[in-house]
Design a protein around this motif. Structure first.
Motif, PDB file in Angstrom:
ATOM      1  N   ALA A 141      16.693  26.268 -32.523  1.00  0.00           N
ATOM      2  CA  ALA A 141      17.089  26.641 -31.159  1.00  0.00           C
ATOM      3  C   ALA A 141      16.060  26.156 -30.143  1.00  0.00           C
ATOM      4  O   ALA A 141      16.408  25.662 -29.071  1.00  0.00           O
ATOM      5  CB  ALA A 141      17.261  28.152 -31.047  1.00  0.00           C
ATOM      6  N   ILE A 142      14.778  26.268 -30.482  1.00  0.00           N
ATOM      7  CA  ILE A 142      13.712  25.795 -29.589  1.00  0.00           C
ATOM      8  C   ILE A 142      13.813  24.282 -29.401  1.00  0.00           C
ATOM      9  O   ILE A 142      13.705  23.766 -28.294  1.00  0.00           O
ATOM     10  CB  ILE A 142      12.310  26.169 -30.134  1.00  0.00           C
ATOM     11  CG1 ILE A 142      12.096  27.672 -30.046  1.00  0.00           C
ATOM     12  CG2 ILE A 142      11.221  25.437 -29.358  1.00  0.00           C
ATOM     13  CD1 ILE A 142      10.833  28.142 -30.714  1.00  0.00           C
ATOM     14  N   LYS A 143      14.065  23.561 -30.495  1.00  0.00           N
ATOM     15  CA  LYS A 143      14.122  22.104 -30.426  1.00  0.00           C
ATOM     16  C   LYS A 143      15.280  21.602 -29.574  1.00  0.00           C
ATOM     17  O   LYS A 143      15.183  20.544 -28.966  1.00  0.00           O
ATOM     18  CB  LYS A 143      14.235  21.520 -31.839  1.00  0.00           C
ATOM     19  CG  LYS A 143      12.961  21.638 -32.640  1.00  0.00           C
ATOM     20  CD  LYS A 143      13.125  21.033 -34.004  1.00  0.00           C
ATOM     21  CE  LYS A 143      11.818  21.126 -34.783  1.00  0.00           C
ATOM     22  NZ  LYS A 143      11.926  20.531 -36.112  1.00  0.00           N
ATOM     23  N   ALA A 144      16.348  22.365 -29.523  1.00  0.00           N
ATOM     24  CA  ALA A 144      17.572  21.868 -28.905  1.00  0.00           C
ATOM     25  C   ALA A 144      17.855  22.426 -27.511  1.00  0.00           C
ATOM     26  O   ALA A 144      18.839  22.069 -26.903  1.00  0.00           O
ATOM     27  CB  ALA A 144      18.757  22.186 -29.821  1.00  0.00           C
ATOM     28  N   ARG A 145      16.997  23.288 -27.006  1.00  0.00           N
ATOM     29  CA  ARG A 145      17.363  24.002 -25.789  1.00  0.00           C
ATOM     30  C   ARG A 145      16.361  23.814 -24.659  1.00  0.00           C
ATOM     31  O   ARG A 145      15.195  23.495 -24.870  1.00  0.00           O
ATOM     32  CB  ARG A 145      17.468  25.489 -26.106  1.00  0.00           C
ATOM     33  CG  ARG A 145      18.548  25.750 -27.147  1.00  0.00           C
ATOM     34  CD  ARG A 145      19.217  27.041 -26.911  1.00  0.00           C
ATOM     35  NE  ARG A 145      20.454  27.118 -27.637  1.00  0.00           N
ATOM     36  CZ  ARG A 145      20.721  28.022 -28.558  1.00  0.00           C
ATOM     37  NH1 ARG A 145      19.826  28.925 -28.855  1.00  0.00           N
ATOM     38  NH2 ARG A 145      21.885  28.042 -29.152  1.00  0.00           N
ATOM     39  N   ASN A 146      16.853  24.093 -23.443  1.00  0.00           N
ATOM     40  CA  ASN A 146      15.985  24.189 -22.270  1.00  0.00           C
ATOM     41  C   ASN A 146      15.438  25.607 -22.219  1.00  0.00           C
ATOM     42  O   ASN A 146      16.195  26.574 -22.384  1.00  0.00           O
ATOM     43  CB  ASN A 146      16.768  23.888 -20.995  1.00  0.00           C
ATOM     44  CG  ASN A 146      17.244  22.451 -20.951  1.00  0.00           C
ATOM     45  OD1 ASN A 146      16.601  21.552 -21.468  1.00  0.00           O
ATOM     46  ND2 ASN A 146      18.386  22.236 -20.343  1.00  0.00           N
ATOM     47  N   ILE A 147      14.144  25.742 -21.987  1.00  0.00           N
ATOM     48  CA  ILE A 147      13.466  27.027 -22.140  1.00  0.00           C
ATOM     49  C   ILE A 147      12.821  27.450 -20.821  1.00  0.00           C
ATOM     50  O   ILE A 147      12.162  26.649 -20.155  1.00  0.00           O
ATOM     51  CB  ILE A 147      12.380  26.934 -23.236  1.00  0.00           C
ATOM     52  CG1 ILE A 147      13.026  26.517 -24.570  1.00  0.00           C
ATOM     53  CG2 ILE A 147      11.639  28.259 -23.381  1.00  0.00           C
ATOM     54  CD1 ILE A 147      12.029  26.105 -25.629  1.00  0.00           C
ATOM     55  N   LEU A 148      12.989  28.721 -20.481  1.00  0.00           N
ATOM     56  CA  LEU A 148      12.332  29.331 -19.330  1.00  0.00           C
ATOM     57  C   LEU A 148      11.392  30.410 -19.848  1.00  0.00           C
ATOM     58  O   LEU A 148      11.825  31.317 -20.557  1.00  0.00           O
ATOM     59  CB  LEU A 148      13.373  29.942 -18.385  1.00  0.00           C
ATOM     60  CG  LEU A 148      12.824  30.687 -17.163  1.00  0.00           C
ATOM     61  CD1 LEU A 148      12.074  29.740 -16.235  1.00  0.00           C
ATOM     62  CD2 LEU A 148      13.968  31.376 -16.417  1.00  0.00           C
ATOM     63  N   ILE A 149      10.108  30.294 -19.522  1.00  0.00           N
ATOM     64  CA  ILE A 149       9.118  31.302 -19.891  1.00  0.00           C
ATOM     65  C   ILE A 149       8.893  32.163 -18.655  1.00  0.00           C
ATOM     66  O   ILE A 149       8.585  31.648 -17.587  1.00  0.00           O
ATOM     67  CB  ILE A 149       7.791  30.650 -20.331  1.00  0.00           C
ATOM     68  CG1 ILE A 149       8.033  29.673 -21.486  1.00  0.00           C
ATOM     69  CG2 ILE A 149       6.777  31.726 -20.731  1.00  0.00           C
ATOM     70  CD1 ILE A 149       6.862  28.761 -21.782  1.00  0.00           C
ATOM     71  N   VAL A 150       9.074  33.483 -18.788  1.00  0.00           N
ATOM     72  CA  VAL A 150       9.025  34.398 -17.650  1.00  0.00           C
ATOM     73  C   VAL A 150       7.907  35.415 -17.851  1.00  0.00           C
ATOM     74  O   VAL A 150       7.798  36.022 -18.916  1.00  0.00           O
ATOM     75  CB  VAL A 150      10.375  35.150 -17.505  1.00  0.00           C
ATOM     76  CG1 VAL A 150      10.293  36.186 -16.412  1.00  0.00           C
ATOM     77  CG2 VAL A 150      11.497  34.173 -17.233  1.00  0.00           C
TER      78      VAL A 150
END
Length: 192
Positions: A141-150
């Motif tokens: 999931a980490i490899k394939a997705r755009n990530i927002l760290i909040v």
């Protein structure tokens, strides 16, 4: 939009319509490029340079430890304004995964719930990124997705940079964006 501190009453006064000369904090309009990781770091608000450390600490405590956000409409409006501003900049619908601190404050929890009004990303706590055995499904999931760290407050920036490094190892190509409700511009330079 700014916040002023009344020394006599030890209270913070929110003004959602005007910027003032005595504001201790301002709504930010843009992000900071973090060249080392190829992504942006956004603050919702930034402390002005001349704010005393004791006032910064008092404001951070005011944000992190409210009795109840329901009883503090100014604080919820403060958070909403920052997240709305972020959405205008990055389009929250483009993010599939939101990473939050393990010990979330009420402010963090409210920010995440408010982000859910825009999109329904997968949620994950930061400490899960550092466990020895991260489940393979999550790694994919980490490899394939755009990530927002909040995160609610950036003090040194070191925790968020550690999380960003860990995520960037697994995800070289997709968007990884850090968002902190409140911070100081010089912290990014110090932490790089």
């Amino acid at each position: 939009m700014g916040v002023q501190y009344d020394i006599e009453t030890s209270r913070f006064e929110f003004d959602f319509k005007h910027d003032g000369q005595d504001d201790i904090i301002h709504l930010m309009g843009s992000g900071y490029q973090v060249e080392a990781f190829g992504q942006c770091f956004y603050y919702g608000y930034e402390f002005t340079e001349d704010v005393k450390g004791s006032v910064r600490t008092a404001f951070i405590n005011h944000l992190k430890f409210p009795k109840s956000l329901r009883d503090d409409p100014e604080l919820t409006q403060f958070i909403q304004k920052a997240v709305n501003n972020l959405h205008k900049r990055i389009n929250l619908y483009n993010y599939d995964l939101v990473v939050t601190p393990e010990s979330s404050s009420r402010v963090n929890e409210y920010m995440v719930r408010y982000i859910y009004r825009f999109a329904q990303p997968m949620m994950r706590e930061m400490q899960k990124l550092f466990e020895d055995e991260i489940e393979e499904k999550f790694v994919q999931a980490i490899k394939a997705r755009n990530i927002l760290i909040v995160d609610d407050i950036t003090t040194s920036g070191s925790t968020l940079n550690e999380v960003l490094r860990a995520l960037r190892i697994l995800n070289e190509d997709n968007k990884i964006t850090l968002f902190s409700l409140v911070g100081r511009k010089d912290l990014m330079a110090e932490s790089m």
